[in-house]
Design a protein around this motif. Structure first.
Motif, mmCIF file in Angstrom:
data_model
loop_
_atom_site.group_PDB
_atom_site.id
_atom_site.type_symbol
_atom_site.label_atom_id
_atom_site.label_comp_id
_atom_site.label_asym_id
_atom_site.label_seq_id
_atom_site.Cartn_x
_atom_site.Cartn_y
_atom_site.Cartn_z
ATOM 1 N N THR A 83 -4.392 8.796 1.874
ATOM 2 C CA THR A 83 -3.043 9.054 2.398
ATOM 3 C C THR A 83 -2.349 10.214 1.699
ATOM 4 O O THR A 83 -1.688 11.031 2.358
ATOM 5 C CB THR A 83 -2.181 7.780 2.237
ATOM 6 O OG1 THR A 83 -2.830 6.694 2.883
ATOM 7 C CG2 THR A 83 -0.809 7.982 2.863
ATOM 8 N N ALA A 166 -2.114 0.494 7.174
ATOM 9 C CA ALA A 166 -0.708 0.205 6.887
ATOM 10 C C ALA A 166 -0.018 1.406 6.251
ATOM 11 O O ALA A 166 1.134 1.720 6.563
ATOM 12 C CB ALA A 166 -0.618 -1.012 5.961
ATOM 13 N N MET A 167 -0.728 2.105 5.360
ATOM 14 C CA MET A 167 -0.144 3.294 4.731
ATOM 15 C C MET A 167 0.079 4.401 5.756
ATOM 16 O O MET A 167 1.089 5.114 5.723
ATOM 17 C CB MET A 167 -1.054 3.803 3.615
ATOM 18 C CG MET A 167 -1.070 2.930 2.369
ATOM 19 S SD MET A 167 -2.059 3.684 1.049
ATOM 20 C CE MET A 167 -1.882 2.457 -0.253
ATOM 21 N N LEU A 170 3.313 4.160 7.825
ATOM 22 C CA LEU A 170 4.629 4.346 7.192
ATOM 23 C C LEU A 170 5.289 5.639 7.672
ATOM 24 O O LEU A 170 4.613 6.576 8.116
ATOM 25 C CB LEU A 170 4.475 4.381 5.669
ATOM 26 C CG LEU A 170 3.957 3.102 5.005
ATOM 27 C CD1 LEU A 170 3.828 3.318 3.509
ATOM 28 C CD2 LEU A 170 4.893 1.936 5.296
ATOM 29 N N ASP A 171 6.591 5.679 7.559
ATOM 30 C CA ASP A 171 7.350 6.871 7.935
ATOM 31 C C ASP A 171 7.077 7.995 6.916
ATOM 32 O O ASP A 171 7.408 7.858 5.736
ATOM 33 C CB ASP A 171 8.845 6.527 7.963
ATOM 34 C CG ASP A 171 9.670 7.661 8.520
ATOM 35 O OD1 ASP A 171 9.078 8.721 8.836
ATOM 36 O OD2 ASP A 171 10.899 7.496 8.651
ATOM 37 N N GLU A 172 6.458 9.077 7.374
ATOM 38 C CA GLU A 172 6.086 10.166 6.458
ATOM 39 C C GLU A 172 7.295 10.859 5.847
ATOM 40 O O GLU A 172 7.184 11.512 4.805
ATOM 41 C CB GLU A 172 5.227 11.190 7.203
ATOM 42 C CG GLU A 172 3.822 10.710 7.492
ATOM 43 C CD GLU A 172 2.948 11.851 7.982
ATOM 44 O OE1 GLU A 172 3.365 13.016 7.862
ATOM 45 O OE2 GLU A 172 1.866 11.563 8.497
ATOM 46 N N GLN A 174 9.727 9.569 4.373
ATOM 47 C CA GLN A 174 10.016 8.982 3.059
ATOM 48 C C GLN A 174 9.158 9.633 1.976
ATOM 49 O O GLN A 174 9.644 9.940 0.880
ATOM 50 C CB GLN A 174 9.760 7.479 3.096
ATOM 51 C CG GLN A 174 10.608 6.725 4.102
ATOM 52 C CD GLN A 174 10.245 5.255 4.135
ATOM 53 O OE1 GLN A 174 9.642 4.728 3.210
ATOM 54 N NE2 GLN A 174 10.614 4.580 5.207
ATOM 55 N N ILE A 192 7.265 3.533 -3.475
ATOM 56 C CA ILE A 192 7.615 3.704 -2.061
ATOM 57 C C ILE A 192 6.595 3.056 -1.130
ATOM 58 O O ILE A 192 6.959 2.307 -0.218
ATOM 59 C CB ILE A 192 7.748 5.208 -1.724
ATOM 60 C CG1 ILE A 192 8.910 5.796 -2.522
ATOM 61 C CG2 ILE A 192 7.944 5.423 -0.226
ATOM 62 C CD1 ILE A 192 9.108 7.271 -2.320
ATOM 63 N N ILE A 193 5.312 3.332 -1.387
ATOM 64 C CA ILE A 193 4.286 2.843 -0.451
ATOM 65 C C ILE A 193 3.962 1.371 -0.675
ATOM 66 O O ILE A 193 3.997 0.560 0.262
ATOM 67 C CB ILE A 193 3.018 3.719 -0.579
ATOM 68 C CG1 ILE A 193 3.334 5.147 -0.137
ATOM 69 C CG2 ILE A 193 1.896 3.141 0.266
ATOM 70 C CD1 ILE A 193 2.162 6.095 -0.256
ATOM 71 N N GLN A 196 6.055 -1.552 0.655
ATOM 72 C CA GLN A 196 6.098 -1.693 2.109
ATOM 73 C C GLN A 196 4.801 -2.240 2.703
ATOM 74 O O GLN A 196 4.789 -2.664 3.851
ATOM 75 C CB GLN A 196 6.423 -0.328 2.745
ATOM 76 C CG GLN A 196 7.773 0.229 2.321
ATOM 77 C CD GLN A 196 8.121 1.504 3.059
ATOM 78 O OE1 GLN A 196 8.358 1.476 4.260
ATOM 79 N NE2 GLN A 196 8.156 2.614 2.356
ATOM 80 N N ILE A 197 3.713 -2.176 1.938
ATOM 81 C CA ILE A 197 2.435 -2.673 2.488
ATOM 82 C C ILE A 197 2.005 -3.987 1.848
ATOM 83 O O ILE A 197 0.875 -4.429 2.058
ATOM 84 C CB ILE A 197 1.314 -1.630 2.306
ATOM 85 C CG1 ILE A 197 1.026 -1.408 0.810
ATOM 86 C CG2 ILE A 197 1.656 -0.324 2.998
ATOM 87 C CD1 ILE A 197 -0.321 -0.830 0.542
ATOM 88 N N THR A 200 0.538 -6.562 4.320
ATOM 89 C CA THR A 200 -0.817 -6.210 4.768
ATOM 90 C C THR A 200 -1.828 -6.425 3.652
ATOM 91 O O THR A 200 -2.949 -6.907 3.891
ATOM 92 C CB THR A 200 -0.855 -4.746 5.230
ATOM 93 O OG1 THR A 200 0.122 -4.561 6.253
ATOM 94 C CG2 THR A 200 -2.219 -4.387 5.785
#
Length: 276
Positions: A83, A166-167, A170-172, A174, A192-193, A196-197, A200
């Motif tokens: 990512t 899942a990564m 995410l909204d890039e 951010q 950040i990442i 949010q995951i 998952t």
């Protein structure tokens, strides 16, 4: 309205019948067999299972926990590299390589690892041929370490696939905003990442644990005897003694371990469906 409802029920009836006959009935019969003797409720089979195989139950839990811990670290690392790395050609190659174990069955993986990790296996022969080790210095990795290596290698593709997906979702913006503010890749990953995951990651770990708990070929082919995993004990009770009661009692213990994890997985699925 009633005709529509009846029509929908007929549509799901074949699938429900198949689940009932080939899953629910054998499951209920196994659980019933684990706690009954001649039609009466009893804990005799569970007592016998714990008396004979308590070390193996503990061994199974430790092996699975160590495996999923290593699996989580490696999966997050590989997914983060894919990512966040600026080298797209390398990440594409890595993305292809980590998927390879997905298409290899457990029994083939076990045979492959047995050939690779044995004292006279491919790994030690390569070290001896390169001069890094002498034949007397080589050691066998068959046993608990080999089981962990095999589980991690086999499940790494599945777990990484879920986490990298899942990564990628995410909204890039951010990540770009964090980079513009000078955050390092490690800080972006941790602050950040990863938060949010987590759901998952939890699902990947739960499904990997259930898979590891149910594999028979790996402890039989990589293990070195005692202690061993519960699946090998269940096969031994049935093949050697025809003792389905104790085998089912071990299955009940395994099911109880996985039941709590299944609750987490189902709750997560319901949350995601509710959000959608």
């Amino acid at each position: 309205m009633r005709q529509t409802t009846s029509h929908k029920l007929w549509l799901i009836a074949p699938a429900a019948l198949m689940v009932g006959i080939f899953f629910l009935y054998p499951l209920c019969f196994s659980l019933y067999s684990a706690i009954t003797l001649d039609g009466s409720l009893t804990l005799t089979h569970l007592d016998k299972a714990f008396d004979l195989y308590s070390k193996d139950i503990l061994f199974t839990i430790i092996i699975v926990l160590i495996s999923v811990a290593i699996l989580a670290i490696l999966s997050i690392t590989i997914a983060a590299l894919i990512t966040l790395s600026p080298f797209r050609s390398l990440t594409k190659t890595l993305g292809f390589l980590y998927r390879l174990p997905l298409f290899i069955p457990f029994i083939v993986t076990a045979q492959m690892m047995r050939t690779f990790l044995a004292k006279n296996g491919l790994m030690n022969n390569a070290f001896v041929a390169s001069g890094l080790l002498t034949p007397m210095d080589t050691v066998s990795f068959l046993g608990w370490s080999g089981i962990i290596i095999t589980f991690v290698w086999k499940q790494l593709a599945f777990s990484t696939l879920l986490i990298s997906g899942a990564m990628a979702a995410l909204d890039e913006s951010q990540i770009r905003a964090a980079r513009n503010l000078g955050a390092s890749r490690l800080r972006i990953l941790l602050q950040i990442i990863l938060p949010q995951i987590i759901p998952t990651l939890g699902v990947a770990i739960v499904l990997s644990i259930v898979t590891m708990m149910s594999v028979l070929s790996v402890p039989l082919m990589i293990g070195t005897g005692s202690p061993t995993m519960m699946t090998a004990d269940m096969a031994f009770r049935i093949n050697s003694y025809g003792d389905y009661h104790v085998a089912n009692a071990l299955g009940l213990v395994s099911y109880c371990i996985c039941a709590g994890l299944a609750w987490f997985y189902l709750r997560q699925n319901l949350k995601e469906k509710g959000a959608n």
